[in-house]
Design an enzyme around this catalytic site. Structure first.
Site, PDB file in Angstrom:
ATOM      1  N   ASP A 140       1.030  -1.619  -0.087  1.00  0.00           N
ATOM      2  CA  ASP A 140       0.182  -0.247   0.105  1.00  0.00           C
ATOM      3  C   ASP A 140       1.022   1.326   0.058  1.00  0.00           C
ATOM      4  O   ASP A 140       0.441   2.343  -0.235  1.00  0.00           O
ATOM      5  CB  ASP A 140      -0.892  -0.331   0.679  1.00  0.00           C
ATOM      6  N   ASP A 485     -10.592  -6.341  11.104  1.00  0.00           N
ATOM      7  CA  ASP A 485     -10.407  -7.821  11.178  1.00  0.00           C
ATOM      8  C   ASP A 485     -11.511  -8.631  12.544  1.00  0.00           C
ATOM      9  O   ASP A 485     -12.188  -9.842  12.329  1.00  0.00           O
ATOM     10  CB  ASP A 485      -9.052  -8.354  12.179  1.00  0.00           C
TER      11      ASP A 485
END
Length: 772
Positions: A140, A485
């Site tokens: 990223d 998550d």
């Protein structure tokens, strides 16, 4: 295999000592009830300050009692899992599925490319058929430095993989292995080979680190691979096209190591970034990897790792497959979660960074009641569950059929055709990162306002397809929350799937813990803020999981969701009894009063049990003391800031951010960390609060000691204020490292002088206002 011949691939055993714990919990509950009775029965009828101080302390104790109940829920019924990989090899060796491994990195300056490559090499070297392994790195940061490091790793892997098999290397991360391994001395040929591979690694590492320091790629290196041309069109790491390069194509007969054995597939991805589009941080990165990998390898099992979390156990895949491929229980498992361990912890864990008690006692409790939460790394996923499919009791997994899918396109064609899957606009009008309800509300709005041109007819046809498959509630990882998550794992469990917690004797994965106090506090702020945001949203486990997951599991999620909510009660208990001591207000029973017994029992029994858990899970007494200190530091700083940040977000005054924990430290900081010296060498509002509270506790203790000495009836003062004085002295003991940093340390890790001045002034002012 006939049903009578069934032999499980993993075994479930209940944790021993459950009856003893239940008796202990019952005794603590009885003590809490007596404390409540005391608070109500002896409510002060005097001044206003006494009444409100008493009420505040009672409310704090009620909160602590409630939170203790939450932590007791998973301990009530816990299980351990034991996989049998030998049975897996004997029965299902030919049916082993393809494994796609996702590694995410975001910034080459904070997460060094040399460290990332060590992680990549560790998973390439798994004890698993290499033709069934595919490793994907999501960058990223969009950095050509990371891409260069990937190229170097691809070259070095040709020597590293056969070396690992020949020397039975553990761990298979070259940095971790060569840091601790001793050179073999039994065979001159093996010694020569060992030294040769070590030299190759050191040269590769030096080249990567030198290039990283220069922050540029030389022209000679750029000419070595066509992929570097992509950076000719990159404006910045936040504004660039999709960069996708298949560095090793595992299907290519020429992709072999020095012994002629096939290599795993290795893929580099930097998804498209544009300033006008939200990229959804790590969740967006994972979803892009899910889509791209589905076209390149489409492994039915996905392992995701943080870039610092290298493989420490070459058998981890087979251990996890023992769960997924079990003929009776495997089909209901969506993911297998391994614990998050660290290899740079000091002996006494100065920052309390290990999760040893959670891993040994809490996660097995979640496992017994539907499964552990997904913690974002070290997790093996069933692809179809991660992509949103509901659990179907009737359907049985056919592993042979899953393995028969072949990709026909060449690597160059796949590089071109898969780029669109990682574009900024691909997820628009799709279910990626959303619930079906969210997506359909947008679809209805579009239908109501659109004119039925041919394009829109085609669009509505696609909408119809989405609605038809809407038994899938969510595609990929969930967006809109810093703890993507946790909410993703909860959504999976809500769809009927179960999860398993696997903690083999040799840890599956090891990462890097923060090495400064500020890094630790900031990391805990991010975690606690995301969890509290989750609790206050419609995805609260008590609402979102109602009648979908077991009640015990709903409560167990609240342990982590309510981390930040502990700040107010803790801050009250740390500060108000000290103020009241200076003002001569007693908040606890007299030492001579029998009502002191429930207070004494609950405090000492609970802490003794906590110490027992810590020692049983492999810690030290000093390590436990450090954990207690960090428990208080987090609750009075990290959790406090995250609590008010969430309030501001709910009011619309703040936006979600994602802070990357730095993975590097300078030599002086590392040296102090290894010496178990807490690093205070920075200015931060968190340090202002810590120092001010420490000085408040110190002034209160001095005032109490002065009162005991000067008062004619010493025993009466001790009798009335004994517990309050003990509390203040305990807080002073916990804060000893803070006093050292404020007044005695001379190194760069001492408390900044500005923090020292402010803390003394604030504490003196607070004490003065209290007394007068």
């Amino acid at each position: 295999m006939g049903k009578n011949d069934y032999v499980p691939l993993f075994e479930t055993r209940p944790v021993k000592g459950r009856i003893l714990f239940r008796l202990f919990a019952a005794s603590i509950l009885a003590g809490i009830c007596f404390i409540c009775i005391y608070r109500i029965r002896f409510f002060p009828l005097g001044g206003k300050v006494e009444r409100w101080s008493w009420i505040g302390l009672f409310l704090s104790e009620l909160w602590f009692s409630f939170y203790w109940f939450l932590t007791a829920v998973p301990r009530w019924n816990s299980v351990y899992r034991f996989p049998y990989k030998d049975r897996l090899s004997q029965r299902l060796e030919k049916e082993l599925p393809g494994i796609d491994i996702f590694i995410c990195t975001a910034d080459p300056l904070i997460e060094p490319p040399s460290m990332v490559m060590s992680t990549v090499l560790s998973v390439m070297a798994y004890d698993y058929p290499p033709e069934k392994l595919s490793i994907y790195l999501s960058d990223d940061g969009g950095s050509d430095l990371t891409f260069y490091a990937m190229l170097e790793a691809a070259i070095f892997s040709k020597n590293w993989l056969p070396f690992c098999k020949k020397f039975k290397v553990e761990p298979r991360a070259p940095e971790a292995y060569f840091r601790t391994a001793l050179e073999p001395d039994n065979d001159p040929v093996m010694v020569k080979e060992w030294l040769s591979v070590k030299k190759l690694y050191e040269e590769m590492k030096m080249g990567i680190e030198t290039t990283t320091k220069l922050n540029r790629i030389s022209e000679d290196i750029r000419k070595q691979h066509k992929g570097f041309r992509e950076w000719d069109f990159v404006s910045s790491k936040r504004d660039h096209q999709t960069i996708l390069q298949i560095l090793i194509d595992g299907r290519d007969p020429n992709a072999v190591d020095i012994e002629g054995k096939p290599l795993p597939t290795l893929v580099y991805l930097a998804r498209e970034k544009r300033p006008q589009y939200h990229h959804h941080f790590k969740a967006g990165s994972m979803n892009a990897l899910i889509r791209v990998s589905s076209k390149i390898s489409n492994g039915p099992i996905i392992l995701n790792l943080d870039c610092d979390m290298y493989s420490n156990n070459s058998e981890s895949i087979k251990y996890s497959l023992c769960v997924f491929m079990d003929e009776e229980k495997g089909d209901e498992i969506a993911y297998v979660q391994h614990p998050q361990n660290f290899d740079n912890l000091t002996k006494n864990e100065i920052y309390g960074s290990s999760f040893r008690v959670i891993q040994k006692f809490e996660l097995p409790g979640l496992d017994a009641n539907g499964g552990p939460c997904y913690i974002g790394t070290g997790c093996f996923h069933r692809r179809e569950a991660l992509c949103g499919k509901k659990y179907d009791k009737v359907r049985k997994v056919d592993w042979k059929k899953l393995n028969n899918r072949k990709i026909k396109e060449s690597a160059s064609v796949l590089e071109d055709t898969c780029k669109v899957l990682a574009s900024c606009t691909f997820e628009q009008n799709t279910l990626w990162g959303k619930e079906v309800g969210d997506a359909l509300s947008h679809i209805r709005k579009h239908i109501d306002t659109c004119v039925l041109t041919n394009r829109h007819v085609h669009y509505m046809y696609n909408i119809h397809k989405i609605i038809v498959i809407s038994v899938w509630l969510q595609m990929g990882l969930k967006y809109g929350c810093p703890v993507e998550d946790v909410i993703t794992g909860l959504s999976i469990q809500r769809r009927g799937w179960k999860s398993i917690y696997l903690n083999p004797e040799r840890e599956g994965f090891l990462g890097l813990a923060p090495t400064t106090l500020l890094q630790t506090l900031v990391q805990n702020k991010r975690w606690s803020e995301g969890n509290l945001q989750l609790f206050l949203s419609r995805y609260c486990s008590l609402l979102y999981g109602h009648k979908k997951i077991p009640l015990k599991l709903q409560f167990a999620y609240c342990i982590y969701n309510l981390y930040a909510a502990n700040c107010l009660a803790t801050l009250y208990y740390v500060a108000v009894p000290c103020f009241c001591l200076l003002k001569g207000i007693s908040l606890f029973p007299k030492i001579s009063n029998p009502w002191v017994l429930p207070f004494a029992y609950v405090v000492f029994a609970h802490r003794a049990y906590s110490l027992g858990e810590f020692l049983w899970s492999g810690g030290t007494f000093q390590g436990w003391c450090n954990h207690q200190r960090m428990w208080m530091f987090n609750r009075t700083t990290s959790y406090l800031f995250s609590f008010f940040d969430i309030i501001l977000k709910l009011l619309g005054y703040s936006q979600a951010t994602f802070v990357i924990t730095e993975k590097i430290a300078d030599d002086d900081v590392s040296k102090r960390y290894e010496q178990d010296l807490i690093e205070f060498g920075a200015t931060s509002p968190m340090f202002d609060i810590l120092a001010t509270l420490a000085m408040l506790n110190l002034f209160s203790s001095v005032g109490a000691i002065k009162k005991v000495i000067l008062d004619a009836d010493h025993s009466k003062v001790l009798d009335v204020f004994g517990l309050q004085i003990l509390l203040c002295l305990l807080l002073v003991t916990i804060n000893l490292p803070v006093y050292q940093a404020l007044f005695f340390r001379k190194d760069n890790g001492r408390m900044p002088s500005s923090v020292t001045s402010k803390s003394i002034i604030f504490a003196l002012l607070a004490c003065t206002l209290t007394m007068y």
